[in-house]
Motif scaffolding. Sequence first.
Motif, mmCIF file in Angstrom:
data_model
loop_
_atom_site.group_PDB
_atom_site.id
_atom_site.type_symbol
_atom_site.label_atom_id
_atom_site.label_comp_id
_atom_site.label_asym_id
_atom_site.label_seq_id
_atom_site.Cartn_x
_atom_site.Cartn_y
_atom_site.Cartn_z
ATOM 1 N N TYR A 59 11.845 -2.732 10.349
ATOM 2 C CA TYR A 59 10.390 -2.639 10.502
ATOM 3 C C TYR A 59 9.878 -2.886 11.918
ATOM 4 O O TYR A 59 8.673 -2.801 12.155
ATOM 5 C CB TYR A 59 9.678 -3.593 9.527
ATOM 6 C CG TYR A 59 9.817 -5.056 9.884
ATOM 7 C CD1 TYR A 59 8.822 -5.707 10.608
ATOM 8 C CD2 TYR A 59 10.939 -5.786 9.512
ATOM 9 C CE1 TYR A 59 8.946 -7.048 10.948
ATOM 10 C CE2 TYR A 59 11.072 -7.118 9.838
ATOM 11 C CZ TYR A 59 10.076 -7.735 10.562
ATOM 12 O OH TYR A 59 10.214 -9.066 10.902
ATOM 13 N N LEU A 60 10.759 -3.169 12.879
ATOM 14 C CA LEU A 60 10.347 -3.290 14.269
ATOM 15 C C LEU A 60 10.738 -2.036 15.044
ATOM 16 O O LEU A 60 11.746 -1.392 14.736
ATOM 17 C CB LEU A 60 11.007 -4.500 14.935
ATOM 18 C CG LEU A 60 10.640 -5.894 14.414
ATOM 19 C CD1 LEU A 60 11.324 -6.953 15.278
ATOM 20 C CD2 LEU A 60 9.132 -6.115 14.387
ATOM 21 N N SER A 94 7.601 -5.183 18.761
ATOM 22 C CA SER A 94 6.474 -4.431 18.204
ATOM 23 C C SER A 94 6.714 -4.042 16.746
ATOM 24 O O SER A 94 7.805 -3.586 16.373
ATOM 25 C CB SER A 94 6.244 -3.156 19.020
ATOM 26 O OG SER A 94 5.954 -3.481 20.360
ATOM 27 N N TYR A 95 5.676 -4.205 15.970
ATOM 28 C CA TYR A 95 5.666 -3.783 14.563
ATOM 29 C C TYR A 95 5.618 -2.265 14.517
ATOM 30 O O TYR A 95 4.774 -1.632 15.155
ATOM 31 C CB TYR A 95 4.433 -4.383 13.891
ATOM 32 C CG TYR A 95 4.297 -4.181 12.401
ATOM 33 C CD1 TYR A 95 4.895 -5.052 11.504
ATOM 34 C CD2 TYR A 95 3.501 -3.144 11.894
ATOM 35 C CE1 TYR A 95 4.727 -4.899 10.134
ATOM 36 C CE2 TYR A 95 3.328 -2.984 10.529
ATOM 37 C CZ TYR A 95 3.942 -3.871 9.650
ATOM 38 O OH TYR A 95 3.771 -3.718 8.295
ATOM 39 N N ARG A 112 2.502 -10.014 8.205
ATOM 40 C CA ARG A 112 1.863 -8.695 8.159
ATOM 41 C C ARG A 112 2.644 -7.759 7.229
ATOM 42 O O ARG A 112 2.048 -6.996 6.462
ATOM 43 C CB ARG A 112 1.805 -8.105 9.564
ATOM 44 C CG ARG A 112 1.201 -6.708 9.620
ATOM 45 C CD ARG A 112 1.146 -6.200 11.048
ATOM 46 N NE ARG A 112 0.635 -4.831 11.116
ATOM 47 C CZ ARG A 112 0.541 -4.127 12.240
ATOM 48 N NH1 ARG A 112 0.908 -4.665 13.399
ATOM 49 N NH2 ARG A 112 0.061 -2.889 12.209
ATOM 50 N N LEU A 113 3.951 -7.819 7.278
ATOM 51 C CA LEU A 113 4.783 -6.924 6.476
ATOM 52 C C LEU A 113 4.540 -7.134 4.984
ATOM 53 O O LEU A 113 4.509 -6.168 4.207
ATOM 54 C CB LEU A 113 6.256 -7.166 6.805
ATOM 55 C CG LEU A 113 7.269 -6.257 6.114
ATOM 56 C CD1 LEU A 113 7.118 -4.813 6.582
ATOM 57 C CD2 LEU A 113 8.687 -6.764 6.362
ATOM 58 N N GLN A 161 15.645 -6.953 11.169
ATOM 59 C CA GLN A 161 14.403 -6.571 11.844
ATOM 60 C C GLN A 161 14.389 -5.097 12.240
ATOM 61 O O GLN A 161 13.314 -4.529 12.487
ATOM 62 C CB GLN A 161 14.172 -7.469 13.056
ATOM 63 C CG GLN A 161 13.824 -8.893 12.647
ATOM 64 C CD GLN A 161 13.586 -9.827 13.812
ATOM 65 O OE1 GLN A 161 13.993 -9.555 14.939
ATOM 66 N NE2 GLN A 161 12.957 -10.954 13.536
ATOM 67 N N ALA A 220 7.617 0.293 8.612
ATOM 68 C CA ALA A 220 7.082 -0.660 7.642
ATOM 69 C C ALA A 220 6.552 0.050 6.401
ATOM 70 O O ALA A 220 6.726 -0.432 5.275
ATOM 71 C CB ALA A 220 5.983 -1.500 8.282
ATOM 72 N N TRP A 240 9.413 -12.129 13.335
ATOM 73 C CA TRP A 240 8.258 -11.400 13.842
ATOM 74 C C TRP A 240 7.538 -10.595 12.757
ATOM 75 O O TRP A 240 8.157 -9.828 12.023
ATOM 76 C CB TRP A 240 8.665 -10.450 14.968
ATOM 77 C CG TRP A 240 9.214 -11.159 16.155
ATOM 78 C CD1 TRP A 240 10.527 -11.305 16.500
ATOM 79 C CD2 TRP A 240 8.457 -11.863 17.159
ATOM 80 N NE1 TRP A 240 10.644 -12.059 17.640
ATOM 81 C CE2 TRP A 240 9.395 -12.407 18.072
ATOM 82 C CE3 TRP A 240 7.093 -12.073 17.374
ATOM 83 C CZ2 TRP A 240 9.008 -13.155 19.182
ATOM 84 C CZ3 TRP A 240 6.709 -12.817 18.478
ATOM 85 C CH2 TRP A 240 7.643 -13.350 19.371
ATOM 86 N N HIS A 241 6.220 -10.807 12.676
ATOM 87 C CA HIS A 241 5.303 -9.994 11.855
ATOM 88 C C HIS A 241 5.603 -10.028 10.354
ATOM 89 O O HIS A 241 5.105 -9.177 9.610
ATOM 90 C CB HIS A 241 5.312 -8.525 12.316
ATOM 91 C CG HIS A 241 5.093 -8.336 13.774
ATOM 92 N ND1 HIS A 241 3.893 -8.643 14.386
ATOM 93 C CD2 HIS A 241 5.926 -7.885 14.756
ATOM 94 C CE1 HIS A 241 3.981 -8.371 15.682
ATOM 95 N NE2 HIS A 241 5.216 -7.924 15.930
#
Length: 266
Positions: free
Chosen positions: A226-227, A235-236, A48-49, A223, A241, A44-45
């Motif tokens: 950063y989640l 969710s981020y 973006r990270l 995870q 992050a 996940w994400h």
Amino acid sequence: MTPVEVCQGDSPIVLGMPHTGTHVPAEIAADLNGRGQGLDDTDWHIHRLYDGLLPGATTVRATFHRYVVDANRDPSGVSLYPGQNTTGLVPLTDFDGQDIWTTAPDTAATEARRSAFHAPYHSALLAELKRVRDLHGVAILYDCHSIRSRIPFLFDGTLPDFNIGTNLGATCDPQIERAVQQICSDAEGYSSTTNGRFKGGWTTRRYGRPETGVHAIQMELAQSTYLTDEAAPWSYDAIKAARLRPHLGNILNTLAELALTLGGKS
């Protein structure tokens, strides 16, 4: 939707992202059960990270979900971790060992997915590694991953925050492994390990050929780093992050500097 997105840069670093995609074609989604349709095993994400951490980095990102076909598995179906629980080229279960299909794909369907999704991703990745190596005399593939920190079906206990994989040092120059280890061990408040439960997936093992000028290293992040929660809706967490990203940026920038030394070109 195209199976792979490529963003070309002029750095010696190539970021591989085989598991951030969430696209599942409608005809395949129809065969997933309710659990499978949750797509829980996504990285996940991750795109973006890592976004913007190294200007000029090339990114090769799969847009399809790993339940369609896993871009980080041997297309022959050989297990990465013989004797241990894992998931295959087309996973039949999730990371908790639970079924994800109402109608599981047969051999013909698996081959069709390999051809339509897995092969284009690796064709694009190989092309970018060659292009970057031609520019710099060297290319470093940094394979970006993340996973829940607690998955009893796959590993005991809680996973460290940074999980570095080089297939026991075979996939990159020792300087690369040492540099990443040092940054991770110096990151206050984070834990790390090298070649623990995750030694590098098929991508790292396939392309990491230091003698040819192509080095590869995998980073499997917990995870929890950063989640908000390691559960739906996945969710981020911008605050987590923001704390993590400087360490990841330090890794990528350090590798870019090392690459110039290893390649002998400026």
